[in-house]
Design a protein around this motif. Structure first.
Motif, PDB file in Angstrom:
ATOM      1  N   HIS A  74      27.064  41.918 -63.022  1.00 60.97           N
ATOM      2  CA  HIS A  74      26.204  41.775 -61.968  1.00 60.97           C
ATOM      3  C   HIS A  74      25.384  40.465 -62.044  1.00 60.97           C
ATOM      4  N   VAL A 121      18.205  45.885 -57.521  1.00 62.65           N
ATOM      5  CA  VAL A 121      18.966  45.543 -58.390  1.00 62.65           C
ATOM      6  C   VAL A 121      19.121  46.335 -59.592  1.00 62.65           C
ATOM      7  N   LYS A 126      21.179  49.740 -58.590  1.00 61.54           N
ATOM      8  CA  LYS A 126      22.463  49.374 -58.362  1.00 61.54           C
ATOM      9  C   LYS A 126      23.142  49.206 -60.015  1.00 61.54           C
ATOM     10  N   HIS A 140      25.664  42.128 -52.294  1.00 56.02           N
ATOM     11  CA  HIS A 140      24.647  43.040 -51.827  1.00 56.02           C
ATOM     12  C   HIS A 140      23.599  41.847 -51.601  1.00 56.02           C
ATOM     13  N   HIS A 169      24.391  39.762 -55.977  1.00 57.23           N
ATOM     14  CA  HIS A 169      23.088  40.174 -55.332  1.00 57.23           C
ATOM     15  C   HIS A 169      22.127  38.957 -55.204  1.00 57.23           C
TER      16      HIS A 169
END
Length: 388
Positions: free
Chosen positions: A224, A211, A214, A188, A97
């Motif tokens: 992540h 975030v 997701k 992302h 992200h």
């Protein structure tokens, strides 16, 4: 009087097999994840092997923690570390992200080095043995932290496989770009606010909400990585983002995400301290809300990446480790000898960014190099005059 048979092992199973022989069903780890050699907490790689060895002896970046990288000047060494961090995540199959850039930021990520840095290692082996005689024998192991401190692991974890059999830290080539075929994860990206429009809205709340959604919609084994390059930079954020109620709330929310999902998330943020010095309250609060704080101090008159193959790589800046992840809050971790010494870093296309203890060159070596360069320049001028 016991009626147990004498040929049955006490503490064994019903069929006579010892308890130690019963196979255990270990939970499979996600790609790019391995336990810490100190306390067993899960760690991932930052994409820079020497930086992994610096993080409190865990030989990796502990999950559920964050690192704040401060950099002074106009260089972008911190951005290079973030690109390594993001590229490692995409290669391992993690979800990355990014705040402040759009999806085109993926084209700036370095490509995988399929040679594994064999060229750089072979060139070091071919170096003449007479160079070792220039300095005293006791300084020969100064650049090798493992020789001075056996508790410090080797700074090449790329050869150490993860429990799942994959590579923990890959090698990258800055001269090339990451190909789509090598990407196993997802990127992302969320651009920052339009600076020219003067909108008072900041992308912090939308980014945090995106975030969290997701993470909740992904499997529990998915890792992540949160990347925030050049936080509060005037080219990416409007002036309203510098307000404490916006900036500090974003850091609190980011910290809450890491604590809410401690086995799935990591974060790395860069902050330009030339615009926001460490003496200001805003930067002090940012350091308190981060688990690790590193400061990059570029040396003057040094290029950002040495490109000449025959030239010896020199230190391009100093690194100060103000705090390390999982060392002061949750406990655990080992403060290695590197954090107590002056650290330096150098960046090259083949070996990437290498962090080593800083040491001054032997007396007279710089003068010899300057004379050799002057002699080469004189020879070139003579050849040009003859050709003319």
């Amino acid at each position: 009087m016991s009626f147990r048979k004498r040929n049955v092992v006490i503490g064994g199973t019903g069929n006579g097999a010892p308890a130690s022989a019963v196979p255990r069903k270990d939970k499979a780890l996600a790609p790019g994840i391995r336990p810490s050699p100190l306390d067993g907490r899960l760690t991932t790689s930052t994409g820079t092997s020497s930086l992994d060895q610096l993080l409190a002896g865990h030989s990796g970046f502990p999950l559920g923690t964050s690192i704040l990288i401060e950099e002074a000047g106009t260089t972008d060494f911190g951005g290079t570390l973030l690109r390594y961090y993001a590229a490692e995540g995409l290669v391992q199959g993690h979800e990355v992200h990014v705040l402040g850039y759009d999806s085109n930021w993926r084209r700036e990520l370095p490509a995988l080095d399929l040679t594994g840095g064999s060229k750089s290692r072979s060139s070091k082996k071919d170096a003449p043995a007479d160079d070792k005689m220039k300095i005293a024998w006791r300084y020969e192991t100064f650049g090798n932290p493992q020789a001075r401190n056996p508790s410090v692991p080797d700074s090449k974890p790329s050869s150490v496989p993860t429990p799942g059999g994959g590579t923990f830290c890959h090698s990258f080539d800055l001269t090339k770009r990451l190909e789509s075929s090598a990407i196993q994860g997802k990127l992302h990206a969320m651009p920052g606010a339009d600076v020219l429009s003067g909108s008072p809205q900041t992308p912090f709340k939308r980014f945090v909400a995106d975030v969290v959604s997701k993470i909740r919609n992904s499997p529990p084994s998915t890792v992540h990585r949160i990347v925030v390059p050049s936080l509060l930079s005037p080219t990416l954020y409007s002036s309203s983002a510098c307000k404490p109620q916006e900036f500090l709330q974003f850091l609190h929310n980011l910290r809450a995400i890491l604590r809410q999902f401690p086995h799935q998330t990591t974060a790395m943020v860069t902050l330009p301290v030339s615009l926001y010095p460490r003496s200001t309250g805003l930067t002090r609060w940012a350091e308190l809300l981060a688990d690790g704080v590193l400061e990059l101090i570029p040396l003057p008159h040094q290029s950002q990446m040495s490109r000449e193959p025959g030239e010896k790589e020199k230190e391009q800046g100093l690194l100060r480790a103000h705090s390390l992840p999982v060392f002061h809050e949750k406990g655990g971790g080992l403060e290695g000898s590197w954090s107590r010494e002056d650290l330096s870093f150098k960046l090259s296309a083949s070996s990437g960014m290498v962090i080593t203890p800083y040491s001054l060159p032997p007396v007279g070596e710089e003068e010899e190099e300057a004379k050799a360069k002057a002699a080469k320049s004189d020879e070139k001028k003579k050849k040009e005059s003859l050709d003319f």
